[in-house]
Design a protein around this motif. Structure first.
Motif, PDB file in Angstrom:
ATOM      1  N   TYR A 110      -3.193   0.397  -3.819  1.00 31.58           N
ATOM      2  CA  TYR A 110      -2.996  -0.904  -3.194  1.00 31.58           C
ATOM      3  C   TYR A 110      -2.660  -1.925  -4.270  1.00 31.58           C
ATOM      4  O   TYR A 110      -3.328  -1.995  -5.305  1.00 31.58           O
ATOM      5  N   PRO A 153      -2.732   9.467   7.686  1.00 34.57           N
ATOM      6  CA  PRO A 153      -2.390   8.997   6.342  1.00 34.57           C
ATOM      7  C   PRO A 153      -3.635   8.850   5.467  1.00 34.57           C
ATOM      8  O   PRO A 153      -4.697   8.446   5.948  1.00 34.57           O
ATOM      9  N   ASP A 156      -6.407  -1.538  -6.428  1.00 29.98           N
ATOM     10  CA  ASP A 156      -7.236  -0.365  -6.128  1.00 29.98           C
ATOM     11  C   ASP A 156      -6.355   0.863  -6.211  1.00 29.98           C
ATOM     12  O   ASP A 156      -5.445   1.018  -5.401  1.00 29.98           O
ATOM     13  N   TYR A 178       0.428   5.362   1.007  1.00 28.78           N
ATOM     14  CA  TYR A 178      -0.374   6.391   1.643  1.00 28.78           C
ATOM     15  C   TYR A 178       0.398   7.706   1.584  1.00 28.78           C
ATOM     16  O   TYR A 178       1.616   7.723   1.433  1.00 28.78           O
ATOM     17  N   PHE A 191      -5.012   7.062   1.867  1.00 27.78           N
ATOM     18  CA  PHE A 191      -4.733   5.987   0.922  1.00 27.78           C
ATOM     19  C   PHE A 191      -4.520   6.509  -0.485  1.00 27.78           C
ATOM     20  O   PHE A 191      -5.239   7.402  -0.959  1.00 27.78           O
ATOM     21  N   TYR A 223       0.842  -1.197   0.000  1.00 27.02           N
ATOM     22  CA  TYR A 223       0.000   0.000   0.000  1.00 27.02           C
ATOM     23  C   TYR A 223       0.881   1.253   0.000  1.00 27.02           C
ATOM     24  O   TYR A 223       1.948   1.276   0.616  1.00 27.02           O
ATOM     25  N   ALA A 270      -4.399  -9.513   2.546  1.00 27.43           N
ATOM     26  CA  ALA A 270      -5.005  -8.183   2.605  1.00 27.43           C
ATOM     27  C   ALA A 270      -6.078  -8.034   3.679  1.00 27.43           C
ATOM     28  O   ALA A 270      -6.218  -6.998   4.259  1.00 27.43           O
ATOM     29  N   GLN A 271      -6.819  -9.086   3.970  1.00 31.11           N
ATOM     30  CA  GLN A 271      -8.056  -8.868   4.685  1.00 31.11           C
ATOM     31  C   GLN A 271      -7.899  -8.566   6.168  1.00 31.11           C
ATOM     32  O   GLN A 271      -8.278  -7.511   6.644  1.00 31.11           O
ATOM     33  N   THR A 272      -7.371  -9.478   6.925  1.00 29.44           N
ATOM     34  CA  THR A 272      -7.380  -9.299   8.375  1.00 29.44           C
ATOM     35  C   THR A 272      -6.038  -8.897   8.962  1.00 29.44           C
ATOM     36  O   THR A 272      -5.957  -8.542  10.127  1.00 29.44           O
ATOM     37  N   ASP A 273      -5.013  -8.970   8.145  1.00 26.74           N
ATOM     38  CA  ASP A 273      -3.682  -8.713   8.699  1.00 26.74           C
ATOM     39  C   ASP A 273      -3.393  -7.231   8.825  1.00 26.74           C
ATOM     40  O   ASP A 273      -3.773  -6.436   7.974  1.00 26.74           O
ATOM     41  N   GLU A 274      -2.657  -6.898   9.879  1.00 23.91           N
ATOM     42  CA  GLU A 274      -2.244  -5.517  10.052  1.00 23.91           C
ATOM     43  C   GLU A 274      -1.215  -5.158   8.988  1.00 23.91           C
ATOM     44  O   GLU A 274      -0.491  -6.009   8.472  1.00 23.91           O
ATOM     45  N   GLN A 275      -1.167  -3.891   8.684  1.00 23.72           N
ATOM     46  CA  GLN A 275      -0.194  -3.379   7.735  1.00 23.72           C
ATOM     47  C   GLN A 275       1.034  -2.890   8.499  1.00 23.72           C
ATOM     48  O   GLN A 275       0.910  -2.240   9.533  1.00 23.72           O
ATOM     49  N   PHE A 276       2.191  -3.204   7.982  1.00 25.21           N
ATOM     50  CA  PHE A 276       3.452  -2.757   8.571  1.00 25.21           C
ATOM     51  C   PHE A 276       3.977  -1.599   7.725  1.00 25.21           C
ATOM     52  O   PHE A 276       4.144  -1.746   6.512  1.00 25.21           O
ATOM     53  N   PHE A 277       4.250  -0.497   8.383  1.00 24.36           N
ATOM     54  CA  PHE A 277       4.620   0.725   7.676  1.00 24.36           C
ATOM     55  C   PHE A 277       6.123   0.949   7.660  1.00 24.36           C
ATOM     56  O   PHE A 277       6.833   0.633   8.627  1.00 24.36           O
ATOM     57  N   GLY A 278       6.578   1.535   6.569  1.00 24.27           N
ATOM     58  CA  GLY A 278       7.946   2.009   6.489  1.00 24.27           C
ATOM     59  C   GLY A 278       8.075   3.381   7.127  1.00 24.27           C
ATOM     60  O   GLY A 278       7.082   3.980   7.533  1.00 24.27           O
TER      61      GLY A 278
END
Lengths: 114, 116
Positions: free
Chosen positions: A48, A43, A56, A35, A45, A33, A98-106
């Motif tokens: 994706y 952030p 998207d 942002y 969006f 993703y 994509a669905q339930t997992d948390e996103q890890f940000f840089g």
């Protein structure tokens, strides 16, 4: 293990120039993703990817913005004819599924357009 | 469309006291809810998430959050605040499958200040 990395950490450019921002996600993460975070805001969006394809891109503000992920790993956000309003921190995130997992940000790339 | 509101720009609390950072959300279906923390000049760090099941979820660094469907809220809490908890906190929502976007929609953030 290594987290999400983004380069450069800072980018200063002049109005009208072209810039590329790179994101290297966590190994094995299929979802990626982009942002954008303006000062004092959360952030927002942009786009994706699931694998190599943009699933998207509804958040891209206009056709000056484009992103690719040709091999399903590293992604590049490209901005043509930059404007002062493009100045912001550009964040990349990845997740396993994509669905339930948390996103890890840089850590983000701070873009300044003069 | 999905949205998140964090009604407080800043929350001040004394070290050792309990803290609450408020979040309300709006989605057309059922939500996935997340809390992230942002320290100066660093990326967002995941704290906790609600997917399904128990309405009280526990996360990193002693934080917890309670999902309240009737009030469409997901407030972040901690029983005893630390000075090192001082940071910017973001609540985020994603609508459950059915929405092809999978994007997170973030609130505007709440700055937590914990004073010694």
């Amino acid at each position: 293990g290594a987290g999400v990395s983004q380069t450069p950490s800072n980018k200063v450019t002049e109005k009208g120039k072209y810039v590329e921002l790179r994101c290297d996600p966590i190994s094995g993460h299929t979802a990626l993703y982009w942002y954008r975070q303006s000062l004092g805001q959360g952030p927002e969006f942009l786009i994706y990817f699931q694998g190599t394809g943009a699933a998207d891109d509804s958040g891209l503000p206009n056709d000056r913005f484009f992103a690719v992920r040709p091999e399903g790993s590293v992604s590049t956000l490209k901005i043509q004819r930059t404007e002062r309003g493009d100045s912001a921190v550009y964040l990349c995130a990845s997740s396993l599924f994509a669905q339930t997992d948390e996103q890890f940000f840089g850590p983000g790339t701070r873009l300044t357009v003069l | 469309a999905q949205s998140v509101a964090q009604p407080e720009d800043q929350v001040n609390v004394a070290e050792g006291n309990p803290l609450t950072v408020k979040c309300t959300y709006s989605v057309s279906g059922n939500p996935y809810l997340f809390w992230y923390v942002q320290y100066p000049n660093r990326g967002l760090q995941f704290l906790l998430k609600y997917i399904t099941g128990d309405n009280l979820v526990k996360g990193s660094y002693g934080f917890e959050a309670e999902f309240n469907k009737s009030q469409t809220s997901f407030h972040l809490k901690k029983p005893s605040a630390l000075v090192s908890d001082s940071a910017l906190y973001f609540c985020a929502v994603r609508e459950r499958p059915g929405n092809a976007g999978n994007m997170l929609t973030f609130g505007g953030g709440t700055r937590l200040m914990v004073k010694p």
